[in-house]
Every structure is written in structure tokens, then in C-alpha cells.
Write a protein that holds these residues in place. Structure first.
Motif, PDB file in Angstrom:
ATOM      1  N   LEU A 136       0.809  -1.404  -0.347  1.00 50.17           N
ATOM      2  CA  LEU A 136       0.228   0.108   0.153  1.00 50.17           C
ATOM      3  C   LEU A 136       0.564   0.986   0.143  1.00 50.17           C
ATOM      4  O   LEU A 136       1.654   1.528   0.947  1.00 50.17           O
ATOM      5  N   TYR A 137       0.964   1.637  -1.086  1.00 49.92           N
ATOM      6  CA  TYR A 137       1.093   3.010  -1.198  1.00 49.92           C
ATOM      7  C   TYR A 137       0.346   4.095   0.159  1.00 49.92           C
ATOM      8  O   TYR A 137      -0.524   4.346  -0.782  1.00 49.92           O
ATOM      9  N   LYS A 138       1.598   4.889   0.403  1.00 48.52           N
ATOM     10  CA  LYS A 138       0.630   6.298   1.425  1.00 48.52           C
ATOM     11  C   LYS A 138       0.221   6.534   0.957  1.00 48.52           C
ATOM     12  O   LYS A 138      -1.062   7.572   0.918  1.00 48.52           O
ATOM     13  N   GLU A 139       0.837   7.361  -0.364  1.00 50.33           N
ATOM     14  CA  GLU A 139       0.551   8.471  -1.682  1.00 50.33           C
ATOM     15  C   GLU A 139      -1.689   7.639  -1.501  1.00 50.33           C
ATOM     16  O   GLU A 139      -2.416   8.506  -2.454  1.00 50.33           O
ATOM     17  N   LEU A 140      -0.993   6.851  -2.145  1.00 50.12           N
ATOM     18  CA  LEU A 140      -2.543   5.981  -2.712  1.00 50.12           C
ATOM     19  C   LEU A 140      -3.288   5.574  -1.416  1.00 50.12           C
ATOM     20  O   LEU A 140      -4.421   4.484  -1.705  1.00 50.12           O
ATOM     21  N   ALA A 141      -3.296   5.323  -0.436  1.00 49.26           N
ATOM     22  CA  ALA A 141      -4.206   5.281   0.724  1.00 49.26           C
ATOM     23  C   ALA A 141      -5.516   5.208   0.469  1.00 49.26           C
ATOM     24  O   ALA A 141      -6.896   4.681   0.740  1.00 49.26           O
ATOM     25  N   ASP A 142      -6.317   6.641   0.293  1.00 48.01           N
ATOM     26  CA  ASP A 142      -6.874   7.206  -0.088  1.00 48.01           C
ATOM     27  C   ASP A 142      -8.227   5.860  -1.135  1.00 48.01           C
ATOM     28  O   ASP A 142      -9.449   5.756  -1.143  1.00 48.01           O
ATOM     29  N   ALA A 143      -7.318   5.271  -1.537  1.00 51.38           N
ATOM     30  CA  ALA A 143      -8.581   4.385  -3.387  1.00 51.38           C
ATOM     31  C   ALA A 143      -8.349   3.287  -2.446  1.00 51.38           C
ATOM     32  O   ALA A 143      -9.012   2.143  -2.997  1.00 51.38           O
ATOM     33  N   CYS A 144      -7.673   2.578  -1.349  1.00 55.86           N
ATOM     34  CA  CYS A 144      -7.846   1.621  -0.700  1.00 55.86           C
ATOM     35  C   CYS A 144      -9.047   1.724   0.210  1.00 55.86           C
ATOM     36  O   CYS A 144      -9.793   2.251   0.461  1.00 55.86           O
ATOM     37  N   PRO A 145      -9.664   0.311  -0.149  1.00 57.67           N
ATOM     38  CA  PRO A 145     -11.053   0.322  -0.235  1.00 57.67           C
ATOM     39  C   PRO A 145     -11.314   0.050   1.419  1.00 57.67           C
ATOM     40  O   PRO A 145     -12.598   0.017   2.144  1.00 57.67           O
ATOM     41  N   LEU A 146     -10.697  -0.924   2.224  1.00 59.61           N
ATOM     42  CA  LEU A 146     -10.476  -0.569   3.191  1.00 59.61           C
ATOM     43  C   LEU A 146     -11.315   0.334   4.180  1.00 59.61           C
ATOM     44  O   LEU A 146     -10.474   1.403   4.018  1.00 59.61           O
ATOM     45  N   LYS A 147     -11.416   0.221   5.959  1.00 59.61           N
ATOM     46  CA  LYS A 147     -11.335   1.362   6.644  1.00 59.61           C
ATOM     47  C   LYS A 147     -10.225   1.712   7.183  1.00 59.61           C
ATOM     48  O   LYS A 147      -9.340   0.864   6.844  1.00 59.61           O
ATOM     49  N   LYS A 148     -10.059   2.899   7.605  1.00 60.09           N
ATOM     50  CA  LYS A 148      -8.770   3.408   8.051  1.00 60.09           C
ATOM     51  C   LYS A 148      -8.171   2.771   9.110  1.00 60.09           C
ATOM     52  O   LYS A 148      -7.053   2.033   9.369  1.00 60.09           O
ATOM     53  N   GLU A 149      -9.268   2.257  10.280  1.00 60.42           N
ATOM     54  CA  GLU A 149      -8.432   1.576  11.519  1.00 60.42           C
ATOM     55  C   GLU A 149      -8.129  -0.251  11.392  1.00 60.42           C
ATOM     56  O   GLU A 149      -7.530  -0.437  11.634  1.00 60.42           O
ATOM     57  N   ILE A 150      -8.385  -0.324   9.998  1.00 62.61           N
ATOM     58  CA  ILE A 150      -8.062  -1.646   9.350  1.00 62.61           C
ATOM     59  C   ILE A 150      -6.505  -1.483   9.103  1.00 62.61           C
ATOM     60  O   ILE A 150      -6.093  -2.455   8.632  1.00 62.61           O
TER      61      ILE A 150
END
Ligand code: IPM
Ligand code: MG
Length: 360
Positions: free
Chosen positions: A114-128
Motif C-alpha cells: 500500500l503506497y501511502k499516497e494511494l491510501a485513499d483508494a484502498c477500500p478498507l477502513k482507516k482503522e483496518i
């Protein structure tokens, strides 16, 4: 160094993403004093059009005569393409299976990071997501259901289809050894995934993996059932370092792992045999719907070329330079359409390749 690379551009977006990867490799060559000699090989739909088969014997021989294979993508639109109006063994994907088997590429490495820059594109919740994740799926690639005996025939008056799943201990051992070797260079953790509560092949898998583990006392091994693994990937992806699994489970889990990185357009892969020879390709497909539009993301292919530098040519520094260039371009806010986010600058396939090459 002189590097002989067989290039399979393939179908759909294949040619355009390969063009960008070659651009980056050539820049590496210029800066670090290497020459890449490319030999084009046809495979997939383009080979069907030219020769009536997805992979010719000559194409396989040419691939073997090189040090590595760089592959774009093969296949077309299953619903519409003429390439799918023929027997399964003549379709584009059959070329892919044939080259894997023909080159004995039993070890498939699929990093999911997971690139930090693309974290918003990750479908998982932030806590996960937590601090992110960085895993590599080691998928056995030349055995199991993909290569077992199969047939469809009438048995007792009923049409019946049979696919067989076979693994011998040697096939399991050699992929396990690769997984432990890779783990030694990473966070020293292997999760071996199977279905040992049901399948004999999985029970043997577990036994052999346990034996191999004895040679790697520094590596922590745990076994996980495949259904649980599918769940854990979306519940706690950070727990995984190296995930070791058989062909079919690896096919499924690697798509799941890639999805949680936010974009399949970022994921590279390497398929290796016992030698330094390898085949390197993006984890995504040929995306015929966007072919030729200069919008495809070339990063997965460029990162695959970086894996080629590292695993086939032992050019670690050069591989790291390519990875750093990709990271830099992302940090600077350049994005192709698939990873576009607010505040970033959208670029096409060619420009993305130019930007990365310029940062080597
Ligand atoms: C992959 C693909 C292939 C596979 C298909 C195209 C045959 O899904 O590389 O993961 O199942 O191995
Ligand atoms: Mg797949």
C-alpha cells in the motif's frame, strides 16, 4: 552488462505499457552502463491472428534463448472477441499457461504493497489499514488444478466435468524453499495457506512446508486455511509478510490482495524457475476497453521491469532506482486516471513513462 530480454507485448494495452517499461529500462541502461537487447515474441491474441495458435514452439524457444521475459498482457474481450470462438487450448490464456509450463516458472511472486499516497483508494477502513501493509504472495504456478487431468464426458447418463488437483512433494518443496528464501530477505514470516481440513493435497502441502521450515529457524511459520485467509486479508492485512500457497488459491487471493492496494494498475509480478531466468508482468490484464487511448497505467509494468533487474540480472541498485523513481512521481502528485485523486495532476501512459524515466 548485456541483458537479453524477450519482450511479449501481447494484446490490448500490452504494447503501450511495454513501450513505457522499455523507455525506463533504456534510461537505466544509459545511466548505469547496461544494454538491453530486446527480441519481440508473439503470444496471445496477436499470435492467434498471425499463426492460429496462442504460442508457437518457435516463440517458446526464443523466450528460452533470452535471459528473461518481459510481458505486457494477453487476451481480449471474452464476450466479443473472435479469439474466444475456438477450443479452450487455442485461446489467448492457453499461451500464458503454456509459457509458464514450458519455462518451468513454478514460483509466482505477487507483491501487494500500500503506497501511502494511494491510501485513499484502498477500500478498507482507516482503522483496518493502520500503518499499511506490505506482503508478497508466493503462488505455485505450474501444478495443481491448472495442470491436472481434465475432461468432460457423459458418465452414467449425466454430463460430468472432472478437474484434478495433484501435487507431489517436490513441487511443494521447491515453492516453499523460494518462499522461505524471500522471507529471509523481508520480515521473516511465512503464512502457508491451504485447505488441510478437506484436501489431501493440502495435508501433504502442510507436511512438506513444515519440513522446509526446519531449515529456516529464523522464519516464523503459520498455517492458515484459505477461507480464513480470504477473511484475514480484509480484516488485518498488516499481519502478512510472505503468503505461500498453491496455484488456484494463489490466483484468487492475489486478486483480493491487489484490490486492497487500491489499484491493480500498480502491481508487478515475477514468475521464476530454479535459475535466474524469470518472466515479469503486471498483475492486471489486457484491458481491451482502454487500449490505444493513452490512459493505461504503465507503473505495474515498470515495477515488473524493476523486479527483472533484481531477480534475473542481480542489478539491485538499478531496481531500487526504478522503484524510487515511481515513488517520487507519486509523491509529486502525478497520477494516471485509475489512481487520480483530488489535488493531483492527471497524466497519460506516455507522460507517466517520461516522468519516471526522467527521475532515474
Ligand atoms: C493470473 C490470471 C491467469 C491465471 C489466467 C488469465 C489464466 O488470472 O495470472 O492470475 O489464472 O493464472
Ligand atoms: Mg488471476
Amino acid at each position: 552488462m548485456e541483458c537479453k530480454v524477450a519482450v511479449i507485448s501481447g494484446d490490448g494495452i500490452g504494447p503501450e505499457i511495454i513501450r513505457e517499461a522499455k523507455k525506463v529500462l533504456d534510461k537505466v541502461g544509459q545511466i548505469y552502463g547496461h544494454t538491453f537487447h530486446y527480441t519481440e515474441v508473439l503470444m496471445g491474441g496477436c499470435s492467434i491472428d498471425a499463426y492460429g495458435v496462442p504460442l508457437t514452439d518457435e516463440a517458446l524457444e526464443t523466450a528460452k534463448a533470452n535471459d528473461a521475459v518481459l510481458l505486457g498482457a494477453v487476451g481480449g474481450d471474452v464476450g466479443n472477441s473472435r479469439w474466444y470462438q475456438v477450443a479452450p487450448n487455442l485461446r489467448p490464456e492457453a499461451g500464458l499457461l503454456a509459457i509458464r509450463k514450458g519455462l518451468n516458472l513454478f514460483a509466482n511472486m505477487r507483491p501487494a504493497y500500500l503506497y501511502k499516497e494511494l491510501a485513499d483508494a484502498c477500500p478498507l477502513k482507516k482503522e483496518i489499514i493502520g500503518d499499511g501493509f506490505d506482503m508478497v504472495i508466493m503462488r505455485e504456478l505450474t501444478g495443481g488444478l491448472y495442470f491436472g487431468e481434465r475432461y468432460t464426458k457423459e458418465i452414467d447418463g449425466l454430463m460430468t466435468a472432472v478437474d484434478t488437483l495433484t501435487y507431489n512433494e517436490n513441487e511443494i518443496r521447491r515453492i516453499a524453499v523460494k518462499a522461505f528464501d524471500i522471507a529471509m530477505k523481508r520480515r521473516k514470516k511465512v503464512t502457508s495457506v491451504d485447505k488441510a481440513n478437506v484436501l489431501d493435497s493440502s495435508r501433504l502441502w502442510r507436511k512438506v512446508v513444515d519440513e522446509v521450515a526446519k531449515d529456516y529457524p529464523e522464519v516464523t511459520l503459520n498455517h492458515m486455511l484459505v477461507d480464513n485467509c480470504a477473511m484475514q486479508l480484509v480484516m488485518n492485512p498488516g499481519q502478512f509478510d510472505v503468503v505461500l500457497t498453491e496455484n488456484m488459491f494463489g490466483d484468487i487471493l492475489s486478486d483480493e490482495a491487489s484490490m486492497i492496494t487500491g489499484s491493480i494498475g500498480m502491481l508487478s509480478s515475477a514468475s521464476l524457475n530454479e535459475t535466474k531466468f524469470g518472466m515479469y508482468e503486471p498483475s492486471h490484464g489486457s484491458a481491451p476497453d482502454i487500449a490505444g487511448k493513452d490512459i493505461a497505467n504503465p507503473i505495474a509494468t515498470i515495477l515488473s521491469a524493476a523486479m527483472m533487474l533484481r531477480y534475473s540480472f542481480d542489478l539491485d541498485q538499478e531496481a531500487a532506482a526504478v522503484e524510487a523513481a515511481v515513488q517520487k512521481v507519486l509523491t509529486e502528485g502525478w497520477r494516471t486516471a485509475d489512481i487520480m485523486a483530488e489535488g493531483c495532476t492527471k497524466v497519460g501512459t506516455t507522460e507517466m513513462g517520461d516522468l519516471i524515466a526522467a527521475r532515474i
